[in-house]
Scaffold this motif. Structure first.
Motif, PDB file in Angstrom:
ATOM      1  N   SER A  14      -3.200   8.204   7.160  1.00 28.19           N
ATOM      2  CA  SER A  14      -4.256   7.636   7.922  1.00 28.19           C
ATOM      3  C   SER A  14      -4.864   6.664   7.042  1.00 28.19           C
ATOM      4  CB  SER A  14      -5.402   8.702   8.152  1.00 28.19           C
ATOM      5  OG  SER A  14      -6.723   7.927   8.471  1.00 28.19           O
ATOM      6  N   ARG A  15      -4.673   5.217   7.337  1.00 24.93           N
ATOM      7  CA  ARG A  15      -5.206   4.196   6.662  1.00 24.93           C
ATOM      8  C   ARG A  15      -6.891   4.049   6.520  1.00 24.93           C
ATOM      9  NH1 ARG A  15      -2.402  -1.228   8.974  1.00 24.93           N
ATOM     10  NH2 ARG A  15      -3.133   0.162  10.858  1.00 24.93           N
ATOM     11  N   SER A  16      -7.458   4.627   7.555  1.00 25.33           N
ATOM     12  CA  SER A  16      -8.936   4.676   7.630  1.00 25.33           C
ATOM     13  C   SER A  16      -9.350   5.715   6.801  1.00 25.33           C
ATOM     14  CB  SER A  16      -9.562   5.033   9.028  1.00 25.33           C
ATOM     15  OG  SER A  16      -8.977   6.133   9.602  1.00 25.33           O
ATOM     16  N   ARG A  17      -8.802   6.979   6.642  1.00 25.58           N
ATOM     17  CA  ARG A  17      -9.153   8.020   5.873  1.00 25.58           C
ATOM     18  C   ARG A  17      -8.623   8.098   4.591  1.00 25.58           C
ATOM     19  NH1 ARG A  17      -8.225  10.729  10.826  1.00 25.58           N
ATOM     20  NH2 ARG A  17      -6.526  11.795   9.611  1.00 25.58           N
ATOM     21  N   GLN A  18      -7.567   7.135   4.474  1.00 21.19           N
ATOM     22  CA  GLN A  18      -6.758   7.508   3.195  1.00 21.19           C
ATOM     23  C   GLN A  18      -6.216   8.784   2.661  1.00 21.19           C
ATOM     24  OE1 GLN A  18      -5.797   4.551   0.905  1.00 21.19           O
ATOM     25  NE2 GLN A  18      -6.027   3.849   3.042  1.00 21.19           N
TER      26      GLN A  18
ATOM     27  N   ASP B 235       0.803  -1.290   0.165  1.00 24.27           N
ATOM     28  CA  ASP B 235       0.160  -0.205  -0.031  1.00 24.27           C
ATOM     29  C   ASP B 235       0.858   1.467  -0.150  1.00 24.27           C
ATOM     30  OD1 ASP B 235      -2.532  -1.423   0.241  1.00 24.27           O
ATOM     31  OD2 ASP B 235      -2.099  -1.755   2.317  1.00 24.27           O
TER      32      ASP B 235
ATOM     33  N   TRP C  60      -1.901  13.235   7.312  1.00 25.58           N
ATOM     34  CA  TRP C  60      -2.647  13.954   8.390  1.00 25.58           C
ATOM     35  C   TRP C  60      -1.313  14.444   9.093  1.00 25.58           C
ATOM     36  CZ3 TRP C  60      -2.738  11.996  13.796  1.00 25.58           C
ATOM     37  CH2 TRP C  60      -2.251  10.829  13.858  1.00 25.58           C
TER      38      TRP C  60
END
Length: 208
Positions: free
Chosen positions: A48-52, A9, A55
């Motif tokens: 941020s992996r959740s928000r892609q 990723d 940050w």
């Protein structure tokens, strides 16, 4: 320089560590762009992996981090940000995200406890939260802090003379705390004290 190995990723795990206390604050991930911004700005940038999205740590909460150094491991698949935190690292308000022990002895070592206390006192001086005893000491200044150190030292002596182990433990803890507040007020890091002790230990003759 060791070449970084990003995962599929395009991310690399980042251990964030307090540069002074060496307390591990959290584990996060960074992209190549986040790493570049971190080294350019001297602030913690992550992905941020959740928000892609990128940050900047503390941009919303105010709990920013000044990055002192970025280190890479021997395999190039993980990095460490050594930081000076301006407030807690965890969203729960704790200094570190690693606060729960699921195996083994959950007691902290003496060194860990002193490092944690040092970090807490440092944060109190920066934030000066209303109603906190440490805030009160810093507001009163060096004369009040020195007075408390003297009082606690006297209490330690009395407890020792009374052969009261429990009281001696409590009064010594109070003395340690007030001495560390004094060190912070004077701008003397605990590591400087440790360096003196190490130097004395290394130079001590066998006859002593």
């Amino acid at each position: 320089m060791t070449e970084l190995k990003y995962d599929k990723d395009g991310l690399v795990p980042v251990i964030i560590q307090d540069s002074e206390t060496k307390l591990v604050l959290t584990l996060a991930y960074a992209s190549a762009e986040a790493l570049e911004k971190t080294m350019a700005d001297g602030e913690t940038w992550l992905f941020s992996r959740s928000r892609q999205e990128l940050w900047n740590k503390g941009a919303t909460s105010g709990n920013t981090q000044k990055v002192i150094s970025v280190r890479v491991d021997c395999d190039g698949d993980a990095v460490i940000y050594e930081v000076v935190p301006n407030g807690p690292a965890c969203h729960t308000g704790e200094q570190s995200c690693f606060n729960e022990t699921i195996y083994g002895d959950n007691r902290k070592s003496a060194g860990d406890m002193l490092d944690e206390l040092k970090g807490l006192i440092r944060d109190r001086q920066k934030e000066m939260p209303e109603g906190a005893y440490t805030t009160y000491l810093f507001e009163e200044g060096v004369d009040k802090i020195c007075k408390k150190v003297g009082e606690e030292a006297a209490e330690v002596i009395i407890a020792a003379k009374n052969r009261d182990a429990e009281e001696l433990s409590m009064e010594t803890a109070d003395l340690f705390y007030h001495v560390m507040v004094l060190l912070q007020e004077q701008g003397v890091d605990l590591d400087q004290v440790m360096d003196v002790l190490k130097e004395r230990h290394q130079t001590k003759s066998p006859s002593k």
